[in-house]
Design an enzyme around this catalytic site. Structure first.
Site, PDB file in Angstrom:
ATOM      1  CB  SER A 134      -0.932   0.018   1.216  1.00  0.00           C
ATOM      2  OG  SER A 134      -1.915  -0.980   1.115  1.00  0.00           O
TER       3      SER A 134
ATOM      4  CG  ASP B  45      -5.563  -3.883   3.239  1.00  0.00           C
ATOM      5  OD1 ASP B  45      -5.238  -4.539   2.242  1.00  0.00           O
ATOM      6  OD2 ASP B  45      -4.818  -3.737   4.228  1.00  0.00           O
TER       7      ASP B  45
END
Length: 493
Positions: free
Chosen positions: A111, A324
């Protein structure tokens, strides 16, 4: 030749006169009529080529096309439908592309690297924040030389206000990439910095950005990284800092409004004065478990109201960070409930803005190893077990499909994670699960490869867009290209 014979036979059965006047035998079919209406709507879409006064980018962390599909079905089933026919708010945006998400050193991305690409226009290594690929992760000595300017910094310098909203920690990889420059995404407070590192920690960088006016509003979690370890926050949890600094008090001393729960958030003056809201010690709660803190949609509404006071416009980054985390946990229920909460935030952004002056970009930073088992009939609960297809109707049979081991299976599973059915020796036996157990919010989906947590995937994600120059987001693009569209729309270069 055989194909021509079949076509000729079909035409003789239908009669060529049926086509001569433009009529088709299926034109009264509901599916046909709906597609015709969609065709007309898409033909009416014209590119908007004026300058964007405002830019809003909404990122559902880890929300690949699989998670997106599961969320669509869940949202539609919550409305009382089968789910497939449901259209989410973001899916109503007129422009769409597929996005390649790899980092320069990682086929399966991280990320920090993906967010840096999204916000700064260059791909970089996994695990680094706001720097290019010349920096080796963890090497603080090259942060200054490797730093790249983010879209937030660029548009702030151009006179626009900047807001950050997330359900994760404000110091976490995705939001941090909008304002910070760090050799490692884990440098969230000074206790995480390696010996000799002179780069300020990420929390300190956020407070500095607010002091300089680069960031005007920040809402999310992560209180612990702004407080010394000796201090307790409003909910009795200790901080993490070892330098003795209380960054929350420092911000308040500089005129920043502070909120830590729903009540104090509702008391904020949304008049354009700076705002810092930290609703949890770590990440904010999953939507399924939320209490005492605002939803992502509520934070979005407050942020747009506050930033809209700037006549020069604003840049707003909004992250649904916990989609996530739920995927990492192998928990589909919280994945989709946070996914629906994200779509609610998209709807609010769409309703509160004018497409002629605001570019809205909706995307994900990466995908997950989520998968879908077949073959399920329509209306099968997306978080549950797979029902059979009814050949004589449109709804599922109500009878559970069975695998070769004679046991039912869930609609959604993962290629890896804590729900693995395999032992370390490679042998395993799937447990028998009831539908009631499978749809429980705490159910962990069955997975294949055993891991401590489910992993990211390298599969492309989608980007949806509306507003000035949104039509440039089409086809298949590199993730860093999104930055260039946002920058061009807002600045003209």
């Amino acid at each position: 030749m055989k194909r021509l014979l079949i076509t000729s036979t079909a035409l003789s059965l239908l009669g060529t006169a049926a086509f001569a006047d433009g009529h088709l035998p299926q034109e009264n079919n509901d599916w046909y009529k709906a597609a015709q209406q969609e065709l007309k709507a898409k033909m009416a879409v014209a590119p908007i080529t004026g300058k964007a006064k405002n830019v809003i980018v909404l990122v559902a962390d880890g929300n690949g096309v699989g998670s997106n599909y599961a969320t669509r079905i869940y949202q539609g089933q919550q409305k009382g439908g089968f789910g497939d026919e449901n259209v989410m708010s973001k899916e109503q945006l007129p422009h769409l592309a597929l996005v390649k998400t790899y980092n320069v050193n990682a086929q399966t991305p991280d990320s920090a690297g993906t967010a840096t690409a999204l916000f700064s226009g260059v791909k970089t290594k996994a695990g680094v924040i706001g720097v290019d690929e010349t920096l080796n992760r963890g090497d603080c000595s090259t942060v200054e030389s490797a730093s790249v300017a983010s879209i937030a910094e660029i548009l702030s310098d151009a006179g626009k206000s900047v807001g950050l909203v997330t359900t994760a920690r404000l110091t976490h990889a995705t939001p941090a990439s909008a304002y910070a420059h760090a050799a490692d995404r884990n440098h969230e407070d000074d206790s995480k910095l390696p010996e000799g590192c002179t780069t300020p920690d990420i929390a300190s960088q956020l407070i500095s950005a607010m002091e300089k006016g680069t960031v005007d509003l920040a809402m999310g979690g992560g209180r612990r990284h702004f407080l010394p370890k000796e201090a307790r926050d409003n909910e009795g949890k200790n901080g993490k800092r070892t330098d003795g600094k209380n960054l929350i008090e420092a911000a308040k001393a500089n005129g920043v409004q502070y909120a830590w729960d729903s009540k104090t958030a509702d008391a904020l003056k949304l008049d354009g004065s700076p705002v810092l809201a930290l609703f949890e010690s770590s990440h904010m709660k999953y939507e399924n478990d939320r209490a005492g803190e605002p939803s992502l949609a509520e934070m979005t509404e407050k942020a747009i109201r506050a930033l809209s006071n700037d006549q020069d416009g604003y840049f707003l980054a909004i992250e649904a960070g916990r989609v996530d985390h739920a995927n990492h946990d192998g928990n589909v229920h919280r994945t989709v409930t946070d996914g629906v909460a994200f779509d609610d935030a998209v709807r609010v952004a769409m309703e509160m803005t004018n497409p002629e002056e605001t570019l809205i970009v909706v995307t994900a930073d990466h995908d997950h190893s989520i998968g879908f088992n077949g073959t399920c009939g329509r209306g099968t609960p997306i978080t549950g077990l797979c029902y059979g297809v009814d050949n004589n109707g449109v709804k599922h049979t109500g009878e559970l499909n069975l695998a070769n081991d004679g046991k039912p299976y869930s609609v959604v599973g993962y290629l890896n994670g804590i729900g693995s059915i395999l032992s370390e020796g490679g042998q395993g036996s799937r447990p028998v699960v009831t539908q009631e157990e499978a749809v429980d919010p705490d159910y962990i989906q069955q997975a294949l490869i055993p891991m401590d947590y489910e992993t990211h995937s390298a599969v492309d994600v989608a980007v949806y867009a509306r507003g000035p120059w949104a039509h440039l987001l089409n086809g298949t693009v590199e993730q860093n290209f999104i930055f260039h569209v946002m920058k061009y729309a807002a600045t003209g270069h």
